[in-house]
Scaffold this motif. Structure first.
Motif, PDB file in Angstrom:
ATOM      1  N   VAL A 187      -5.167  -7.782   2.610  1.00  0.00           N
ATOM      2  CA  VAL A 187      -4.130  -6.822   2.238  1.00  0.00           C
ATOM      3  C   VAL A 187      -4.359  -5.541   3.022  1.00  0.00           C
ATOM      4  O   VAL A 187      -5.447  -4.972   3.004  1.00  0.00           O
ATOM      5  CB  VAL A 187      -4.183  -6.518   0.721  1.00  0.00           C
ATOM      6  CG1 VAL A 187      -3.143  -5.479   0.346  1.00  0.00           C
ATOM      7  CG2 VAL A 187      -3.970  -7.800  -0.091  1.00  0.00           C
ATOM      8  N   VAL A 218       0.661  -2.566   1.758  1.00  0.00           N
ATOM      9  CA  VAL A 218       0.747  -2.049   0.386  1.00  0.00           C
ATOM     10  C   VAL A 218       1.756  -0.901   0.312  1.00  0.00           C
ATOM     11  O   VAL A 218       2.545  -0.803  -0.635  1.00  0.00           O
ATOM     12  CB  VAL A 218      -0.641  -1.591  -0.121  1.00  0.00           C
ATOM     13  CG1 VAL A 218      -0.529  -0.826  -1.437  1.00  0.00           C
ATOM     14  CG2 VAL A 218      -1.552  -2.801  -0.314  1.00  0.00           C
ATOM     15  N   CYS A 245       5.186  -2.331   0.133  1.00  0.00           N
ATOM     16  CA  CYS A 245       5.436  -2.946  -1.172  1.00  0.00           C
ATOM     17  C   CYS A 245       5.696  -1.889  -2.248  1.00  0.00           C
ATOM     18  O   CYS A 245       6.541  -2.072  -3.121  1.00  0.00           O
ATOM     19  CB  CYS A 245       4.259  -3.830  -1.589  1.00  0.00           C
ATOM     20  SG  CYS A 245       4.089  -5.308  -0.563  1.00  0.00           S
ATOM     21  N   LYS A 258      -1.215   3.795  -3.731  1.00  0.00           N
ATOM     22  CA  LYS A 258      -1.874   2.981  -2.705  1.00  0.00           C
ATOM     23  C   LYS A 258      -3.403   3.068  -2.830  1.00  0.00           C
ATOM     24  O   LYS A 258      -4.109   2.056  -2.772  1.00  0.00           O
ATOM     25  CB  LYS A 258      -1.442   3.439  -1.305  1.00  0.00           C
ATOM     26  CG  LYS A 258      -2.058   2.616  -0.165  1.00  0.00           C
ATOM     27  CD  LYS A 258      -1.591   3.087   1.194  1.00  0.00           C
ATOM     28  CE  LYS A 258      -2.211   4.414   1.558  1.00  0.00           C
ATOM     29  NZ  LYS A 258      -1.857   4.864   2.914  1.00  0.00           N
ATOM     30  N   VAL A 297       2.632  -8.789  -2.803  1.00  0.00           N
ATOM     31  CA  VAL A 297       1.775  -8.139  -1.816  1.00  0.00           C
ATOM     32  C   VAL A 297       1.048  -9.177  -0.993  1.00  0.00           C
ATOM     33  O   VAL A 297       0.816  -9.021   0.201  1.00  0.00           O
ATOM     34  CB  VAL A 297       0.739  -7.205  -2.529  1.00  0.00           C
ATOM     35  CG1 VAL A 297      -0.173  -6.524  -1.517  1.00  0.00           C
ATOM     36  CG2 VAL A 297       1.452  -6.164  -3.390  1.00  0.00           C
TER      37      VAL A 297
END
Length: 218
Positions: A5, A10, A13, A181, A217
């Motif tokens: 990830v 992120v 998203c 985040k 994600v």
């Protein structure tokens, strides 16, 4: 294995999740992180548990009750802390009635207890708090009570039980995208450190607001 990830992923998203928010609610929606695990058998594999303090407080209104000694009760009152405070004498009035104790404990997300009274709590209310997973977390006089409350509200817990799905609150919609985040990345990296094959064990990662649609994600 390094993270599957990315910060950029992120960020995208989070933007999508906040865009999906249909309308303003009368309450502050929580941002939840949902993780599905793979190659994990809760029956055979060691069940992990771990707590991490996030950089930003995800649930500032988390309902907490402190079973306090006189010193902590005074401190909570003096600093006008946003928590409920009780004492052993009040708990004694429950007469170890399981239903009464359970009803009282379930009003809160978390219980705390002064280190001077913690050992007396099971004696006063019986074993029910342990059974319902609400045994108090200890608070010492070595650190300011206000700091302990903030740390508690900023902490999340990952625990593998009987299913391979995990969900934790990592923020709320009043937080900035950068704050969300930072919390999401720290939560995921911490969870990876608990897993036997780290990121390899993560099958899916989703973020969503309380009333919003899930955003994938991973």
């Amino acid at each position: 294995m390094t993270s599957k990830v990315t910060n950029a992923g992120v960020t995208e998203c989070i933007a999508e999740m906040l865009e999906n928010k249909k309308k303003d609610r009368k309450f502050t929606e929580t941002v939840e992180l949902q993780i599905g695990l793979k190659d994990y058998d809760p029956q055979k594999d060691k069940r992990f548990v771990g707590t991490v303090r996030l950089p930003n407080v995800p649930r500032p209104k988390l309902k907490i009750c402190l079973i306090a000694d006189a010193k902590h009760a005074d401190e909570a009152k003096k600093h006008n802390l946003d928590i409920d405070v009780t004492d052993l004498d009040t708990l004694k009035k429950f007469n170890k009635d399981k239903k009464v104790v359970k009803k009282w404990a379930k009003k809160y997300s978390l219980l705390l207890a002064s280190d001077t009274v913690l050992k007396k709590v099971p004696v006063v209310v019986g074993p029910i708090l342990n059974r319902i997973g609400m045994f108090p977390t200890v608070v010492s006089h070595a650190e300011p009570l206000s700091k302990k409350i903030e740390d508690t509200r900023a902490s999340i817990k990952f625990q593998l039980k009987k299913v391979t799905c995990l969900a934790v609150a990592v923020g709320n919609i009043n937080m900035s995208a950068d704050m969300l985040k930072a919390n999401i990345m720290m939560a995921l990296n911490f969870l990876a450190s608990l897993l036997k094959k780290q990121w390899h064990n993560m099958k899916s990662v989703v973020i969503k607001t309380t009333m919003g649609a899930p955003v994938k994600v991973l």
